[in-house]
Design an enzyme around this catalytic site. Structure first.
Site, mmCIF file in Angstrom:
data_model
loop_
_atom_site.group_PDB
_atom_site.id
_atom_site.type_symbol
_atom_site.label_atom_id
_atom_site.label_comp_id
_atom_site.label_asym_id
_atom_site.label_seq_id
_atom_site.Cartn_x
_atom_site.Cartn_y
_atom_site.Cartn_z
ATOM 1 N N SER B 147 20.761 -20.262 -32.869
ATOM 2 C CA SER B 147 21.738 -18.865 -33.833
ATOM 3 C C SER B 147 22.388 -19.015 -32.442
ATOM 4 O O SER B 147 22.508 -18.996 -31.633
ATOM 5 C CB SER B 147 20.822 -18.488 -33.391
ATOM 6 O OG SER B 147 21.181 -16.598 -34.146
ATOM 7 N N TYR B 160 15.638 -11.943 -29.493
ATOM 8 C CA TYR B 160 15.445 -12.613 -30.594
ATOM 9 C C TYR B 160 16.802 -13.505 -28.994
ATOM 10 O O TYR B 160 16.249 -14.947 -29.465
ATOM 11 C CB TYR B 160 16.295 -12.284 -31.481
ATOM 12 C CG TYR B 160 16.381 -12.908 -32.460
ATOM 13 C CD1 TYR B 160 15.310 -13.644 -33.211
ATOM 14 C CD2 TYR B 160 17.850 -13.168 -33.116
ATOM 15 C CE1 TYR B 160 15.527 -14.562 -34.446
ATOM 16 C CE2 TYR B 160 18.427 -14.438 -33.650
ATOM 17 C CZ TYR B 160 16.860 -14.983 -34.801
ATOM 18 O OH TYR B 160 17.496 -15.841 -35.560
HETATM 19 N N1 NAP Z 1 18.279 -15.555 -40.885
HETATM 20 C C1 NAP Z 1 20.035 -15.939 -40.310
HETATM 21 O O1 NAP Z 1 20.496 -14.466 -39.797
HETATM 22 C C2 NAP Z 1 19.365 -16.607 -39.162
HETATM 23 C C3 NAP Z 1 20.685 -16.526 -38.509
HETATM 24 C C4 NAP Z 1 20.908 -17.769 -37.145
HETATM 25 C C5 NAP Z 1 19.385 -18.408 -36.730
HETATM 26 N N2 NAP Z 1 18.756 -18.540 -38.025
HETATM 27 C C6 NAP Z 1 17.459 -18.614 -37.531
HETATM 28 O O2 NAP Z 1 17.275 -19.213 -39.037
HETATM 29 C C7 NAP Z 1 15.663 -19.949 -39.202
HETATM 30 C C8 NAP Z 1 15.510 -19.561 -40.920
HETATM 31 O O3 NAP Z 1 14.927 -18.390 -41.225
HETATM 32 P P1 NAP Z 1 16.113 -18.033 -42.231
HETATM 33 O O4 NAP Z 1 17.345 -17.545 -42.716
HETATM 34 O O5 NAP Z 1 15.705 -18.758 -43.228
HETATM 35 O O6 NAP Z 1 14.871 -17.111 -42.668
HETATM 36 P P2 NAP Z 1 12.970 -16.851 -43.200
HETATM 37 O O7 NAP Z 1 13.178 -17.477 -44.848
HETATM 38 O O8 NAP Z 1 12.847 -15.668 -43.325
HETATM 39 O O9 NAP Z 1 12.326 -17.641 -42.662
HETATM 40 C C9 NAP Z 1 11.925 -18.138 -41.630
HETATM 41 C C10 NAP Z 1 10.124 -18.499 -42.224
HETATM 42 O O10 NAP Z 1 9.402 -18.560 -40.618
HETATM 43 C C11 NAP Z 1 8.326 -18.130 -40.515
HETATM 44 N N3 NAP Z 1 7.976 -18.211 -39.911
HETATM 45 C C12 NAP Z 1 7.231 -16.877 -39.003
HETATM 46 N N4 NAP Z 1 6.238 -16.947 -37.975
HETATM 47 C C13 NAP Z 1 6.124 -18.124 -38.186
HETATM 48 C C14 NAP Z 1 4.946 -18.440 -37.815
HETATM 49 N N5 NAP Z 1 4.282 -17.942 -36.513
HETATM 50 N N6 NAP Z 1 4.078 -19.479 -38.444
HETATM 51 C C15 NAP Z 1 4.897 -20.626 -39.034
HETATM 52 N N7 NAP Z 1 5.842 -20.446 -39.716
HETATM 53 C C16 NAP Z 1 5.947 -19.071 -39.212
HETATM 54 C C17 NAP Z 1 8.027 -17.935 -41.827
HETATM 55 O O11 NAP Z 1 7.082 -17.704 -42.664
HETATM 56 P P3 NAP Z 1 6.269 -16.473 -42.975
HETATM 57 O O12 NAP Z 1 6.421 -16.322 -44.498
HETATM 58 O O13 NAP Z 1 4.648 -16.897 -42.761
HETATM 59 O O14 NAP Z 1 6.399 -15.124 -42.131
HETATM 60 C C18 NAP Z 1 9.381 -18.188 -42.766
HETATM 61 O O15 NAP Z 1 9.149 -18.922 -43.900
HETATM 62 C C19 NAP Z 1 14.927 -19.227 -38.121
HETATM 63 O O16 NAP Z 1 14.248 -19.969 -37.341
HETATM 64 C C20 NAP Z 1 16.084 -18.048 -37.290
HETATM 65 O O17 NAP Z 1 15.738 -17.719 -36.672
HETATM 66 C C21 NAP Z 1 18.320 -17.652 -38.722
#
Ligand code: NAP
Ligand code: FAD
Lengths: 459, 254
Positions: B147, B160
């Protein structure tokens, strides 16, 4: 007693390998069997990810790669085993290059039966891809000239196979992309020549129709025929091209001074590409300029010109020219469509030219009859081959569309050039695929021979 | 196998319910990808996603596998089972992550540890066995969702951010260690993405969508990039932000 220390030569660090297009590198243990008796042992010691032969790595894609497994560099198993100068029959080890064979044979008045656009391929590679040359319409592909070959199979057996003996295994090996076993040596017929020169007729064709009708009318009067198409020309000039057809020259046809040493063969590799090139050196503008100059400098109509046979391999003048495409590499798209499907060929050229999917020198040829090998590429019809830089984001979709055009027309792409085909299309392009698979299953039931190409296309 | 134009035939998404992860998988399936493994905690959610993917015209084979980033003891076995069942995985996407609640986390060590454990410890723990398998198979791309928050610690989300900084540094080093192995690592640095993770938050400037990030990922795979930003312009924006004096940076409304 303590166990033997690990032999570093037997377990080398993985090497990163690509094909000539320098795309999709993968790592394998690159083994260098020193002689033919080394090969059986190397194959027997293969691990779970299998092994594949590699010649001079001139296939464009991933045919001679095997990620996580072994790759056998066959180029150490080289040289002429037997030579019958009366009959014009040679037995050469599979790692011998056509370049080496020509250096030995041309001065004695014999020529290899088929030569591709480069001399730097091995006999093994020529068989495994069943390569074709400018004489396909006249005398077929490489394996048509093979009398027999020795195949190291997965079981450790050594089979001598040919069109009359173990014909199934022979034809499955022809065009079989190394997946039936390791070719150790091959015996094949040569072409008698009086000189190391060709007598060539060159003409310019204004467009695709003009070109095709010239080829249809007179190709059968020449042993060698090939047209270079300017794939950037559009509209009325679509398919403008230079058609060169030739035959081996006789001594009587040579100018006086050349008659004294008619079989001289000293092709040079005078240039060397730099070890790296900036991205984008090969771009639509440099390609357009090149094609323009090259078309204009070709004679409009020239008959009976005497050229050195080395004029067959203009690309061999620059060592390592594949590096000029920069770090993203390039690919070659080559397909064939049957006679009667000229519209499909036209459509494909139109798509390529309007997309500006640029290429130096696309090549168009008429193929003659195919041979019995289930995976051999050539089939009666028109074949087009062109190099394309891999960087463009729209290229993948364009080529996928062209594959559909080719399949609809009953054609196919060439596996030795492929690096991106949709696997679903393979059985339609090669309808005898299952027949080949059955023979392969007998020769190699445990899939000891594996390659990236085989994994990607589910061969 | 990955082809010459960067299309892959199989993908493992670790954190399979991630919006960014699934958006990427859809694009891959549009091209050559016919084997998908979704790994995560929420079985039902993953099954629903799998059903949707299987219904696509390309009809990929989709497997759902249990994975919890916090259960580090299970990771080796998880990786072995997935790679044994699918001997050639062209792409592995590390997509799990939690945003957490910064105001709580900066005062409650337990809350901070949850973020760091999932995003950093969990990722390190699963990426090492994955990298080992990629070395063995001699090819494969590991895509890591880092990120921009990790590029410079921000007052508003540094817990974070620090977890992503650690993950980013680890991934860069892992990438270097894999040079010559046939495997490679692509570090992805999205800005604000409108996904489940940011639901209810006010989008930051230059925000993007899961689809936008997926495009950056597929383009990065094709070009062999080692780092991509999403949107791409963030690369330059962050280059400037990184060099702002601390007092100025701290006061920025980001
Ligand atoms: N959205 C943003 O603005 C943003 C920006 C920069 C980077 N990112 C990064 O991109 C990645 C994907 O994010 P996203 O935006 O697609 O969000 P998201 O849809 O919330 O996806 C995150 C996923 O991580 C899973 N997760 C969380 N804790 C876990 C655990 N202990 N074991 C297994 N799975 C777990 C969640 O599943 P559960 O349903 O089990 O919780 C969820 O499916 C993340 O690493 C995030 O930090 C996001
Ligand atoms: C500039 C250029 C022009 C070309 N022009 C033509 C052309 O006009 N016509 C044409 O048909 N092709 C052409 N080719 C393609 C080339 O002829 C084939 O790819 C050929 O197979 C390359 O031989 P190689 O020794 O480099 O084999 P590699 O590329 O190393 O291997 C090719 C295949 O052969 C197998 N193989 C190699 N050795 C053995 C062995 N001993 N036993 C079993 N299998 C083996 C490999 O496993 C692999 O599947 C051209 C290529 C280039 C670079």
């Amino acid at each position: 007693m303590s166990p033997d220390p690990p032999d570093p030569a037997a377990d080398p660090q993985p090497s990163l390998l690509t094909g000539w297009g320098r795309t999709a590198p993968t790592a394998a243990r690159l083994l260098h069997p020193a002689g033919d008796d080394d090969i059986a042992g190397t194959v027997a010691r293969t691990g779970e990810r299998g092994t594949i032969s590699r010649g001079l790595g001139r296939s464009y894609g991933d045919a001679a790669q095997n990620a996580g497994g072994d790759v056998l560099d066959i180029t150490g198993v080289r040289g002429i085993r037997r030579l019958d100068l009366d009959q014009g029959i040679v037995t050469a080890y599979a790692g011998t290059s056509l370049d080496e064979l020509m250096h030995r044979l041309v001065p004695m008045g014999w020529f290899v039966p088929v030569t591709p656009g480069t001399r730097f391929v091995t006999v093994g590679g020529a068989i495994a891809a069943d390569i074709h040359g400018k004489n396909h319409h006249y005398e077929g592909s490489f394996c048509n000239h093979v009398i027999s070959l020795t195949l190291q199979t997965a079981s450790g057996e050594r089979l001598v196979v040919g069109p009359h003996d173990h014909a199934d295994a022979f034809w499955a090996t022809a065009g079989g992309m190394g997946l039936t076993g390791v070719v150790i040596d091959a015996t094949f017929r040569l072409i008698p020549i009086e000189t190391s020169y060709v007598r060539a007729d060159t003409e310019r064709a204004a467009d695709l129709e003009d070109l095709m009708s010239r080829m249809e009318a007179h190709d059968d009067q020449y042993r060698y025929s090939v047209a270079w198409i300017d794939c950037l020309a559009k509209g009325k000039a679509l398919g403008r091209s230079v058609l060169t057809r030739s035959d081996h020259a006789t001594i009587a046809e040579l100018p006086g001074p050349k008659q004294r040493n008619p079989l001289a063969f000293h092709p040079r590799v005078p240039f060397k590409a730099p070890p790296w090139a900036p991205r984008g050196l090969v771009n639509p503008w440099s390609i357009r300029a090149f094609n323009e100059v090259w078309f204009r400098k070709a004679p409009r109509d020239q008959r009976g010109a005497i050229h050195s046979i080395a004029s067959f391999w203009p690309l061999d003048l620059v060592e390592g020219w594949n590096r000029l495409y920069g770090s993203t590499g390039f690919l070659q798209y080559q397909f064939v469509v049957p006679f009667g499907e000229e519209a499909a060929m036209r459509h494909a050229i139109e798509r390529l030219s309007s997309a500006g999917a640029a290429s130096f020198l696309a090549v168009l040829k008429r193929f003659g009859p195919s041979n019995p090998a289930p995976l051999s590429f050539p089939a009666p019809g028109w074949t087009l081959a062109l190099d394309i830089p891999a960087g463009s984001p729209r290229l993948a979709a364009l080529l996928d569309d062209l594959d559909d055009v080719v399949v609809e027309a009953g054609g196919r792409v060439y596996l030795a050039k492929d690096s991106r085909l949709r696997p679903e299309l393979l059985p339609r392009m090669y309808p005898r695929l299952d027949e080949w698979r059955e023979i392969r299953a007998k020769l190699d039931p445990d899939r000891v021979f594996q390659s990236d190409l085989a994994r990607r296309l589910n061969l | 196998m990955k082809d010459a134009l960067g299309a892959v035939q199989s993908v493992l998404v670790v954190g399979g319910g991630s919006d960014i992860g699934l958006a990427t998988v859809r694009k891959l399936v549009d091209r050559r990808c016919r084997t998908v493994v979704l790994a995560g905690r929420d079985r039902e959610g993953l099954e629903a996603a799998a059903k949707e993917l299987r219904a696509r015209p390309e009809a990929p084979v989709v497997d759902v596998v249990h994975f919890d980033a916090n259960d580090v003891a299970s990771h080796q076995r998880f990786v072995d089972e997935v790679f044994d069942a699918h001997p050639d995985l062209d792409l592995t996407l590390i997509a799990f992550g939690v945003l957490g609640q910064q105001p709580e986390a900066e005062r409650d060590a337990g809350k901070a540890l949850q973020i760091v454990t999932t995003n950093y410890v969990g990722a390190v723990s699963v990426m090492i066995p994955i990298a080992n398998r990629l070395r063995e198979q001699g090819h494969g791309t590991l895509v890591v969702l880092s990120s921009v928050a990790g590029e410079r610690a921000r007052r508003s989300n540094f817990v974070y951010g620090s977890s992503k900084a650690g993950l980013d540094a680890f991934s860069q080093g892992l990438a270097d260690s894999l040079v010559g192995s046939g495997a490679n690592v692509l570090v992805v640095r999205p800005g604000f993405v409108r996904s489940k993770m940011t639901e209810g938050l006010k989008p930051a400037p230059m925000s993007t969508t899961p689809d936008g990030v997926a495009d950056a990922i597929t383009a990065g795979i094709a070009s062999g990039a080692t780092t991509v930003w999403a949107p791409g312009a963030l690369r330059w924006f962050m280059a400037v932000l990184r060099h702002l004096p601390r007092v100025v940076f701290r006061r920025l409304p980001i």
